[in-house]
Design a protein around this motif. Structure first.
Motif, PDB file in Angstrom:
ATOM      1  N   ALA B 228     -45.856 115.561  19.550  1.00  0.00           N
ATOM      2  CA  ALA B 228     -46.953 116.538  19.623  1.00  0.00           C
ATOM      3  C   ALA B 228     -48.261 115.911  19.145  1.00  0.00           C
ATOM      4  O   ALA B 228     -49.327 116.181  19.702  1.00  0.00           O
ATOM      5  N   ILE B 229     -48.171 115.058  18.116  1.00  0.00           N
ATOM      6  CA  ILE B 229     -49.368 114.365  17.607  1.00  0.00           C
ATOM      7  C   ILE B 229     -49.833 113.301  18.596  1.00  0.00           C
ATOM      8  O   ILE B 229     -51.027 113.197  18.915  1.00  0.00           O
ATOM      9  N   VAL B 230     -48.872 112.540  19.104  1.00  0.00           N
ATOM     10  CA  VAL B 230     -49.213 111.473  20.054  1.00  0.00           C
ATOM     11  C   VAL B 230     -49.845 112.063  21.317  1.00  0.00           C
ATOM     12  O   VAL B 230     -50.754 111.480  21.905  1.00  0.00           O
ATOM     13  N   ARG B 231     -49.388 113.259  21.701  1.00  0.00           N
ATOM     14  CA  ARG B 231     -49.952 113.911  22.879  1.00  0.00           C
ATOM     15  C   ARG B 231     -51.415 114.306  22.651  1.00  0.00           C
ATOM     16  O   ARG B 231     -52.249 114.172  23.544  1.00  0.00           O
ATOM     17  N   ILE B 232     -51.704 114.761  21.430  1.00  0.00           N
ATOM     18  CA  ILE B 232     -53.099 115.096  21.112  1.00  0.00           C
ATOM     19  C   ILE B 232     -53.977 113.841  21.240  1.00  0.00           C
ATOM     20  O   ILE B 232     -55.080 113.888  21.790  1.00  0.00           O
ATOM     21  N   ILE B 233     -53.436 112.707  20.772  1.00  0.00           N
ATOM     22  CA  ILE B 233     -54.189 111.453  20.873  1.00  0.00           C
ATOM     23  C   ILE B 233     -54.337 111.045  22.339  1.00  0.00           C
ATOM     24  O   ILE B 233     -55.418 110.634  22.780  1.00  0.00           O
ATOM     25  N   ALA B 234     -53.252 111.205  23.111  1.00  0.00           N
ATOM     26  CA  ALA B 234     -53.311 110.837  24.539  1.00  0.00           C
ATOM     27  C   ALA B 234     -54.363 111.662  25.271  1.00  0.00           C
ATOM     28  O   ALA B 234     -55.082 111.152  26.126  1.00  0.00           O
ATOM     29  N   GLU B 235     -54.449 112.944  24.897  1.00  0.00           N
ATOM     30  CA  GLU B 235     -55.369 113.835  25.613  1.00  0.00           C
ATOM     31  C   GLU B 235     -56.812 113.697  25.155  1.00  0.00           C
ATOM     32  O   GLU B 235     -57.736 114.019  25.901  1.00  0.00           O
ATOM     33  N   ASN B 236     -57.011 113.223  23.917  1.00  0.00           N
ATOM     34  CA  ASN B 236     -58.365 113.197  23.371  1.00  0.00           C
ATOM     35  C   ASN B 236     -58.915 111.802  23.102  1.00  0.00           C
ATOM     36  O   ASN B 236     -60.078 111.669  22.706  1.00  0.00           O
ATOM     37  N   GLY B 237     -58.056 110.790  23.291  1.00  0.00           N
ATOM     38  CA  GLY B 237     -58.533 109.406  23.205  1.00  0.00           C
ATOM     39  C   GLY B 237     -59.254 109.100  21.905  1.00  0.00           C
ATOM     40  O   GLY B 237     -58.681 109.215  20.823  1.00  0.00           O
ATOM     41  N   GLU B 238     -60.524 108.727  22.035  1.00  0.00           N
ATOM     42  CA  GLU B 238     -61.317 108.322  20.873  1.00  0.00           C
ATOM     43  C   GLU B 238     -61.786 109.509  20.035  1.00  0.00           C
ATOM     44  O   GLU B 238     -62.328 109.320  18.948  1.00  0.00           O
ATOM     45  N   ASP B 239     -61.600 110.717  20.538  1.00  0.00           N
ATOM     46  CA  ASP B 239     -62.164 111.900  19.858  1.00  0.00           C
ATOM     47  C   ASP B 239     -61.097 112.886  19.398  1.00  0.00           C
ATOM     48  O   ASP B 239     -61.240 114.099  19.550  1.00  0.00           O
TER      49      ASP B 239
END
Lengths: 396, 256
Positions: B228-239
């Protein structure tokens, strides 16, 4: 050769997620229980004889022998087995074992499609559900085999992760097995993966050298000077080697895929260019970088396009009992053509790697000596790819 | 008391996973500090591997992104060392055996100790094979975190008895990834583990909401959230920083 708990020297072991450990122990226990069970053995032997067509022929290739001017060339004709390769030997054994374990579903990886076709065949015969994992690139290289599997009632999943070849098909099959063990047996196609697979697959493939040893003694009255086979994971090779391991005078020669050459990045030559690592459940040799990342590999042969080798081969290499040589795409394609023209046999491009090395070395042996080459499969599946390699477009 | 033990002393622990180097090592550091600010009690950092066979698509892709960004094992040690200057939150590495083997066990665990990593999780190193790593890890004060699965049955007690740091309970069959429901008998597995060890037990695989975390934390000492955390990073990249902070707050508030 096997030492404690699935080790071949330092190689082998069981490097798999905890979720699979009880299942792999159950498989080990079932195999130990049934491998010498008279009913199991009788059922398997009957299928191998009446369904698969064993024993396979040991054919004296007289014309090729004369052309090469050295040792008498014998071909162990695994290509004449039902489904067209040695894969059926292992699959019938594992499918029967799976049924004894109460499993109703087989999953398998496949590269060229030969193991997938064999698994789908056994599943159809024995009334098991079947799902095959195949790299997307391989489904394109071997489209005919995909449809063959579907005709046999299997579902074929094109794997789109990673390099989309055999390595990734194994990854996905393992991920599927971790998700569903209760009714599912993973019918691994080579002498690789976690213990007990390298031993189970070896034992089921050892029929190749058991027959070949008897056949050559009958024909020649003496053992061959060398036995040869192509090596990806290494199942036909270990099958060809196994009953000759104790015969010190018999050279065991494995031929691995050098693709465009071992000095290019485009090869699958694990022995020539690999190093020790742990992957796909086993400690063995792998093509990898200095960080331990598994490298993309390449071969014209989808069946040899794998970055590792079975642990027993790694140990046969480490102990010096077997030798392994790289064979390029070019050499394999030429050998494919030579065998077709000299002997009227269209062999699998995988097997052509062994034939290619034979062409190089046969002349170094005396005329009273003999060499056996395992023709692991037939080449119908490769005809279109060979034509493409030669720049000819044909309609499949 | 070790840093890992500390994570379990004030209520239920929230364990947050990120793949190191996704999308870059600099962002990983920033995101980890945000997760800690949001309430994470322990951080798992994945050392990327080319073929992570126990991971679902979300973390597989994160591994490939991190590798494509040039992340190395030494880069991850640098990340840990840098975090250690800023936080005392325990850090556990997660990777497959091959990168550890290739680095060299002695050299790897010495580097863990020097950087300040407290433990390691190796999904393809089951109990039976762990002896080749355990003594070296222990010599450098690195806890080898054991895993148990819904299929472990009689193995639970044996594995739990040897556990150090915390015991990682895999909630479900299959690979990592968000699951809408977790059907395994979590409380049964936790009880079997607790009968065999005083080591804290944490549950992971599939947990993605505060509600699920709350449910799991009734039985377990900690909850592990990865995909779930990695998905947030995948979807938001640098932000992703703000979203990660909010997400961490949500999970932590569910289990207090």
């Amino acid at each position: 050769m096997s030492t404690q708990h699935g080790r071949f020297g330092e190689y082998g072991g069981q490097y798999i997620p905890e979720t699979l450990m009880n299942e792999i122990h159950a498989l080990e226990a079932a195999y130990e229980r049934y491998k010498n069970d008279p009913d199991f053995v009788a059922e398997l032997d009957a299928l191998l004889a009446d369904y698969a067509g064993r024993p396979s022929r040991l054919y004296y290739a007289e014309k090729l022998t004369k052309k090469l001017g050295g040792a008498k060339i014998y071909l162990k004709r695994e290509d004449l087995n039902h489904t067209g390769s040695h894969k059926i030997n292992n699959v019938l054994g594992q499918a029967l074992l799976a049924k004894r374990m109460g499993k109703t579903r087989l999953i398998a990886e496949t590269g060229a499609g030969q193991h997938g076709v064999a698994t789908a065949t056994a599943a159809a015969l024995l009334g098991l559900e079947c799902e095959i994992f195949m790299g997307k690139e391989d489904t394109e290289r071997q489209a005919l085999n995909v449809y063959r599997m579907e005709l046999l009632g299997a579902k074929v999943n094109a794997v789109t992760t990673g390099t989309q070849t055999l390595k990734d098909a194994v990854n996905e099959a393992m991920r599927e097995w971790v998700s569903r063990t209760a009714d599912t047996h993973y019918c691994l196609g080579s002498v690789m993966g976690p213990h007990p697979f390298p031993t189970i697959v070896r034992d089921f493939q050892a029929v190749i050298s058991k027959e070949a040893r008897e056949q050559i003694l009958t024909r020649e009255g003496r053992l061959p000077s060398a036995v040869m086979a192509c090596v990806g994971g290494g199942s036909n090779a270990i099958g060809m080697f196994y009953n000759f391991i104790g015969d010190e005078g018999v050279r065991l020669i494995g031929c691995e895929a050098a693709g465009r050459g071992v000095d290019t990045p485009l090869h699958a030559a694990t022995i020539a260019r690999g190093s020790t690592g742990v992957f796909h459940g086993m400690k063995s040799l792998f093509v990898q970088n200095e960080e331990g990342q598994i490298a993309p590999v390449y071969s014209i042969s989808a069946g040899l396009d794998y970055p590792g080798i079975g642990p027993e081969h790694a140990n046969l290499y480490a102990t010096g009992r077997a030798e392994y040589v790289p064979v390029t795409d070019d050499e394999a394609v030429s050998a494919f053509e030579v065998l077709a023209r000299e002997e009227g046999i269209i062999c699998a491009i995988e097997s052509a790697h062994a034939v290619a090395h034979l062409l190089k070395i046969a002349g170094e042996f005396g005329k009273e000596e003999s060499i056996i080459v395992c023709l692991s499969g037939r080449g119908d599946k490769d005809v279109a790819a060979i034509a493409r390699y030669r720049g000819i477009t044909i309609n499949e | 008391m070790s840093r890992i033990a500390n994570a379990f002393t004030s209520g239920k622990a929230f364990i947050a996973f990120v793949t190191g180097g996704d999308p870059s090592l600099a962002r990983s550091e920033e995101y980890i500090l945000e997760l800690i600010r949001g309430g994470a009690d322990l951080i798992e950092i994945g050392i990327p591997f080319s073929d992570p066979i126990a991971e679902g698509p979300v973390i597989q892709e994160a591994n490939l992104r991190a590798l494509a960004a040039g992340t190395t094992t030494d880069g991850i040690f640098g990340l840990v060392a840098s975090l250690r200057k800023k936080t005392d939150v325990p850090i556990v590495l997660l990777t497959y055996l091959n990168p550890v083997f290739k680095y060299g066990y002695e050299r790897f665990f010495a580097a863990c100790e020097a950087a300040g990593a407290d433990g390691i999780i190796i999904p393809d190193l089951p109990f039976e094979e762990s002896a080749e790593v355990r003594p070296t890890a222990a010599a450098h004060g690195v806890d080898l975190i054991s895993l148990v699965a819904p299929t472990s049955k009689a193995r639970i007690a044996e594995i739990a008895a040897q556990s150090t740091g915390f015991l990682y309970i895999v909630s479900s069959m299959g690979v990592t990834g968000v699951r809408s429901e977790i059907t395994s008998d979590i409380s049964g597995i936790v009880a079997a583990a607790k009968a065999a060890t005083a080591t804290p037990v944490a549950v992971g695989f599939g947990i993605h909401s505060a509600e699920q975390a709350k449910e799991i934390a009734r039985a377990a000492d900690g909850v592990i959230v990865g995909s779930a955390i990695v998905r947030i990073i995948a979807e938001n990249g640098e932000d992703a920083a703000e979203k990660l902070y909010e997400f961490a707050r949500g999970i932590k508030s569910g289990i207090i």
